[in-house]
Design an enzyme around this catalytic site. Structure first.
Site: not given
Ligand code: UD1
Ligand code: CA
Length: 477
Positions: A10, A16, A102-103, A141, A353, A368, A379, A407
């Protein structure tokens, strides 16, 4: 899941999203994206969670604390492989398996995560990968399978040619690893690819080089693998979780009149036989009891509403408590620490409040009530105001049981009204009133006979009234 640790990636900013807030801190149905991922790991029974954080890490510290996690900082975002390596450095030596999450994938379910761990063990594999078959796989991917059905490699969209891009099976970014395999292979990753990043996905090829396998687990529900990269995807994920939340309420015996126009956040609980009308928003840690009716347009945040209470249209509650059978609204506003007693009535345009109102007390119109302690069966007449603030400090108004407040009364706090007292309408109460007393504060009424006829007859004409004949007045000498 003894001996399993979770590493949540994360650290990315999430370009994006076009946001000043790091991506994983964005709320999904009322909780940060990262909170959902951590809860999933905890609910699956994983005892240790390591968070890999980067820019804006302070924005998600609440989540880390809440799940008792460890934090490692990835200074530069060099890719998911580098992030996993950073995370592994904080995993306790006792862990023999590592789940990487993945976060930005908050829709995953605990059951699926457990199945992923089980599949790796059963296949004696270096890793298992959660995949999904998506109608539109773009951005993810792609998973290339070997003839025996195991994973041959994972190719990022930006590194894929047209034929690979046609593969509908995608990588969710969720994996279960044998820890020893991970520790051996993360340092061997390279950044030779379109994005010049260390891809965690390249571990597949390294496993095959070691003569090991990577097994895929296809998510039964493709929504579970969704990653959030943009606001559009954030809105879609929120809609999916909202539908699931409302579905769970329906299953549990709650009537939701129009699910498409009802917003209920993740942590809200609602008792059976409660009825929720259209346009209602239930937010934060709100708890609604049984047999409650919540009418159109109510917004209830971090509040408790007990059994049998009723919130009439367009009432707004925040940090309030409404006890059994009380009736609130329409158009009432209950602010933090408003505590409305059993069977009490709070009517239209009444704001409360930091005040406790006793059982059966009524404040039905335009008032209030702040910083007050109001007894039972009081009342409170229309237009009553507690003047609780002197510009510097807040002061308390205490009103005993059974007091009748006429009142248009102002209570200039601090002030105490004894039980059973009567406050005449239009009073400005600045001194304490003893029990059972009558308190009046008004200028004596003057009546000037025939004043309008004499001084402003045009008013009568304007109103279409005939100007009455005046009795002859004796001329003063
Ligand atoms: C990644 C996968 C992809 C998969 C997709 C699913 C890789 C190379 N690609 O792509 O195959 O389909 O997730 O959602 O793994 N993060 C870090 N440090 C970094 C890079 C990323 O902590 O240096 C964390 C991001 O904060 C995020 C997670 O890893 O929470 C995924 O990274 P992101 O850049 O979103 O990967 P995708 O391009 O979506
Ligand atoms: Ca992603």
């Amino acid at each position: 899941m003894e001996g399993v640790s979770a590493v949540i990636l994360a650290a990315g900013m999430g370009k994006r999203m076009k946001s000043a807030l790091p991506k994983v801190a964005h709320p999904v149905l009322g909780q940060p994206m990262l909170w959902h991922v951590a809860r999933l790991a905890a609910a699956a029974g994983i005892p240790e969670i390591v968070f890999v954080l980067g820019h804006g890490q302070e924005k998600v510290m609440d989540t880390v604390t809440r799940f008792g996690g460890k934090v490692v900082v990835q200074e530069r975002q060099l890719g998911t492989g580098d992030a996993a390596r950073t995370g592994l450095s904080a995993v306790s030596p006792r862990a023999r398996e590592v789940v990487v999450l993945s976060g930005d994938a908050p829709l995953l379910r605990p059951k699926t995560l457990r199945a992923l761990v089980a599949a790796r063990r059963k296949g004696r594999a270096a890793a298992s990968v959660l995949t999904g078959i998506l109608p539109d796989p773009s951005g993810y991917g792609r998973v290339v399978r070997s003839p025996d059905g195991t994973v041959a490699r994972i190719v990022e969209e930006r590194d894929a040619d047209a034929s690979l891009r046609r593969i509908p099976e995608v990588n969710s970014g969720t994996y279960a690893f044998d820890r020893a395999f991970l520790a051996r292979n993360l340092p061997r990753l390279t950044d030779v690819n379109a994005q010049r990043e260390y891809y965690l996905t390249d571990l597949v090829v390294q496993a095959l080089e070691e003569g090991k396998v990577v097994v895929p687990v296809v998510a039964a529900d493709p929504d579970e693998v969704r990653g959030i990269n943009s606001r559009r995807e954030l809105a879609e994920a929120t809609a999916i979780l909202l539908r699931a939340k409302i579905g769970a309420l329906l299953d549990a015996g709650v009537t939701v009149v129009d699910p498409g126009r009802t917003y209920v956040e993740t942590e809200v609980s609602v008792g059976t036989d409660t009825l929720i009308e259209p346009g209602v928003a239930l937010l934060g840690a709100t708890r609604i009891g049984r047999g409650v009716r919540i009418q159109a347009g109510c917004v209830v945040e971090n509040s408790i509403v007990e059994d049998g209470a009723r919130l009439q249209p367009y009432s707004v509650l925040s940090g309030a408590r409404v006890r059994k059978g009380a009736i609130v609204g329409p158009f009432a506003r209950l602010r933090p620490e408003a505590d409305i007693g059993e069977g009490a009535h709070i009517g239209n345009f009444v704001e409360v409040k930091k005040s406790r109102l006793g059982k059966g007390t009524k404040a039905n119109h335009l008032s209030y009530i702040g910083d007050s302690l109001v007894g039972r069966k009081v009342n409170i007449g229309a237009g009553t105001i507690t003047c609780n603030y002197d510009g510097i400090a807040k002061h308390t108004t205490v009103i005993g049981d059974g007091v009748f407040v006429g009142s248009d009364t102002q209570f200039v706090a601090p002030v105490t009204i004894g039980k059973g007292a009567l406050i005449g309408a239009g009073a400005t109460i600045v001194k304490d009133v003893p029990p059972y007393a009558l308190a009046l504060s008004r200028a004596e009424q003057k009546v000037l006979a025939d004043w309008v006829t004499r001084k402003k007859p045009e008013l009568l004409t304007k109103a279409g009234l005939k100007i009455p004949r005046l009795p002859k007045k004796e001329k003063p000498k």
